[in-house]
Design a protein around this motif. Structure first.
Motif, PDB file in Angstrom:
ATOM      1  N   GLU A 122       0.840  -1.212   0.000  1.00 51.60           N
ATOM      2  CA  GLU A 122       0.000   0.000   0.000  1.00 51.60           C
ATOM      3  C   GLU A 122       0.870   1.256   0.000  1.00 51.60           C
ATOM      4  N   ASP A 123       1.985   1.201   0.750  1.00 53.82           N
ATOM      5  CA  ASP A 123       2.940   2.324   0.743  1.00 53.82           C
ATOM      6  C   ASP A 123       3.487   2.548  -0.662  1.00 53.82           C
ATOM      7  N   MET A 124       3.755   1.454  -1.355  1.00 51.45           N
ATOM      8  CA  MET A 124       4.286   1.566  -2.718  1.00 51.45           C
ATOM      9  C   MET A 124       3.236   2.135  -3.662  1.00 51.45           C
ATOM     10  N   ALA A 125       1.981   1.742  -3.472  1.00 45.43           N
ATOM     11  CA  ALA A 125       0.897   2.330  -4.269  1.00 45.43           C
ATOM     12  C   ALA A 125       0.863   3.839  -4.032  1.00 45.43           C
ATOM     13  N   ALA A 126       1.072   4.240  -2.763  1.00 39.03           N
ATOM     14  CA  ALA A 126       1.082   5.669  -2.429  1.00 39.03           C
ATOM     15  C   ALA A 126       2.268   6.372  -3.087  1.00 39.03           C
ATOM     16  N   ASP A 127       3.448   5.724  -3.083  1.00 40.47           N
ATOM     17  CA  ASP A 127       4.623   6.303  -3.758  1.00 40.47           C
ATOM     18  C   ASP A 127       4.318   6.550  -5.237  1.00 40.47           C
ATOM     19  N   GLU A 128       3.717   5.546  -5.891  1.00 41.92           N
ATOM     20  CA  GLU A 128       3.453   5.654  -7.336  1.00 41.92           C
ATOM     21  C   GLU A 128       2.408   6.742  -7.599  1.00 41.92           C
ATOM     22  N   ASN A 129       1.474   6.878  -6.655  1.00 42.14           N
ATOM     23  CA  ASN A 129       0.467   7.922  -6.801  1.00 42.14           C
ATOM     24  C   ASN A 129       1.109   9.308  -6.694  1.00 42.14           C
ATOM     25  N   GLU A 130       2.116   9.407  -5.843  1.00 43.46           N
ATOM     26  CA  GLU A 130       2.846  10.668  -5.713  1.00 43.46           C
ATOM     27  C   GLU A 130       3.627  10.961  -7.000  1.00 43.46           C
ATOM     28  N   HIS A 131       4.241   9.920  -7.566  1.00 47.62           N
ATOM     29  CA  HIS A 131       4.936  10.092  -8.850  1.00 47.62           C
ATOM     30  C   HIS A 131       3.956  10.598  -9.912  1.00 47.62           C
ATOM     31  N   ALA A 132       2.755  10.000  -9.920  1.00 47.52           N
ATOM     32  CA  ALA A 132       1.742  10.393 -10.907  1.00 47.52           C
ATOM     33  C   ALA A 132       1.369  11.866 -10.726  1.00 47.52           C
ATOM     34  N   ARG A 133       1.265  12.304  -9.461  1.00 52.67           N
ATOM     35  CA  ARG A 133       0.900  13.694  -9.194  1.00 52.67           C
ATOM     36  C   ARG A 133       1.980  14.646  -9.712  1.00 52.67           C
ATOM     37  N   GLU A 134       3.249  14.291  -9.485  1.00 51.43           N
ATOM     38  CA  GLU A 134       4.354  15.126  -9.972  1.00 51.43           C
ATOM     39  C   GLU A 134       4.322  15.226 -11.500  1.00 51.43           C
ATOM     40  N   LEU A 135       4.063  14.082 -12.147  1.00 52.07           N
ATOM     41  CA  LEU A 135       4.026  14.067 -13.611  1.00 52.07           C
ATOM     42  C   LEU A 135       2.857  14.901 -14.144  1.00 52.07           C
ATOM     43  N   ARG A 136       1.716  14.817 -13.452  1.00 53.83           N
ATOM     44  CA  ARG A 136       0.528  15.587 -13.858  1.00 53.83           C
ATOM     45  C   ARG A 136       0.809  17.075 -13.765  1.00 53.83           C
ATOM     46  N   ARG A 137       1.539  17.461 -12.735  1.00 52.91           N
ATOM     47  CA  ARG A 137       1.879  18.882 -12.574  1.00 52.91           C
ATOM     48  C   ARG A 137       2.738  19.375 -13.727  1.00 52.91           C
ATOM     49  N   ILE A 138       3.754  18.584 -14.067  1.00 54.00           N
ATOM     50  CA  ILE A 138       4.637  18.935 -15.180  1.00 54.00           C
ATOM     51  C   ILE A 138       3.836  19.001 -16.484  1.00 54.00           C
ATOM     52  N   LEU A 139       2.955  18.011 -16.675  1.00 56.06           N
ATOM     53  CA  LEU A 139       2.190  17.887 -17.908  1.00 56.06           C
ATOM     54  C   LEU A 139       1.266  19.093 -18.119  1.00 56.06           C
ATOM     55  N   ARG A 140       0.722  19.635 -17.026  1.00 50.90           N
ATOM     56  CA  ARG A 140      -0.188  20.785 -17.125  1.00 50.90           C
ATOM     57  C   ARG A 140       0.486  21.995 -17.750  1.00 50.90           C
ATOM     58  N   GLY A 141       1.789  22.093 -17.562  1.00 50.61           N
ATOM     59  CA  GLY A 141       2.495  23.249 -18.097  1.00 50.61           C
ATOM     60  C   GLY A 141       3.134  23.006 -19.449  1.00 50.61           C
ATOM     61  N   MET A 142       2.820  21.874 -20.080  1.00 48.78           N
ATOM     62  CA  MET A 142       3.504  21.545 -21.352  1.00 48.78           C
ATOM     63  C   MET A 142       2.649  21.875 -22.574  1.00 48.78           C
TER      64      MET A 142
END
Ligand SMILES: [Fe+2]
Ligand SMILES: [Fe+2]
Length: 142
Positions: A122-142
């Motif tokens: 579950e912790d790893m699922a949370a890590d991957e969700n955090e990665h997804a959030r970082e990527l979404r932030r970058i993607l919004r500005g592209m």
């Protein structure tokens, strides 16, 4: 009634491990293929994911051995996309898939009474969700 067997859990964890090994190679490749001013920032993001994915891969390898399985050494292949935006889109898809996989794997671990493993997954699922959030932030500005 329990539908998950230990063999099924090991098989699933090995698929996850192949994904993590593939993610390390994918982020490393993408970091090297990030050019230009925007590329410099994206390169940093890609590079920063690698230690997390390596930690996940190491943990999964230990767990598979501990469960009596044979950990894979074959990474999952990935699409070589040629623009930064397409690379980030691919990574976002992959990270969201990983969230789903680890959520399902945690469910299987719980079903088998592997309480510590369930929490770690579950912790790893949370890590991957955090990665997804970082990527979404970058993607919004592209
Ligand atoms: Fe990971
Ligand atoms: Fe990740």
């Amino acid at each position: 009634m329990p539908t998950t067997t230990k063999e099924m859990l090991i098989e699933g964890l090995n698929e996850d491990l192949a994904g993590e090994l593939g993610a390390i190679i994918r982020y490393n490749w993408q970091a090297s293929k990030s050019f230009g001013p925007q590329g410099a920032e994206v390169r940093e993001l890609f590079a920063s994911e690698i230690p997390d994915e390596l930690g996940h891969a190491s943990f999964l390898t230990d767990v598979i051995v501990d469960l009596g399985g044979e950990p894979t050494t074959t990474p999952l292949d990935f699409e070589r996309r040629d623009t930064l935006k397409e690379m980030v889109k691919l990574d976002l898809e992959m990270e969201l898939q990983d969230v789903e996989s680890y959520t399902e794997r945690a469910r299987q671990a719980e079903e088998l009474g592997e309480v510590e493993l369930k929490v770690r997954l579950e912790d790893m699922a949370a890590d991957e969700n955090e990665h997804a959030r970082e990527l979404r932030r970058i993607l919004r500005g592209m």
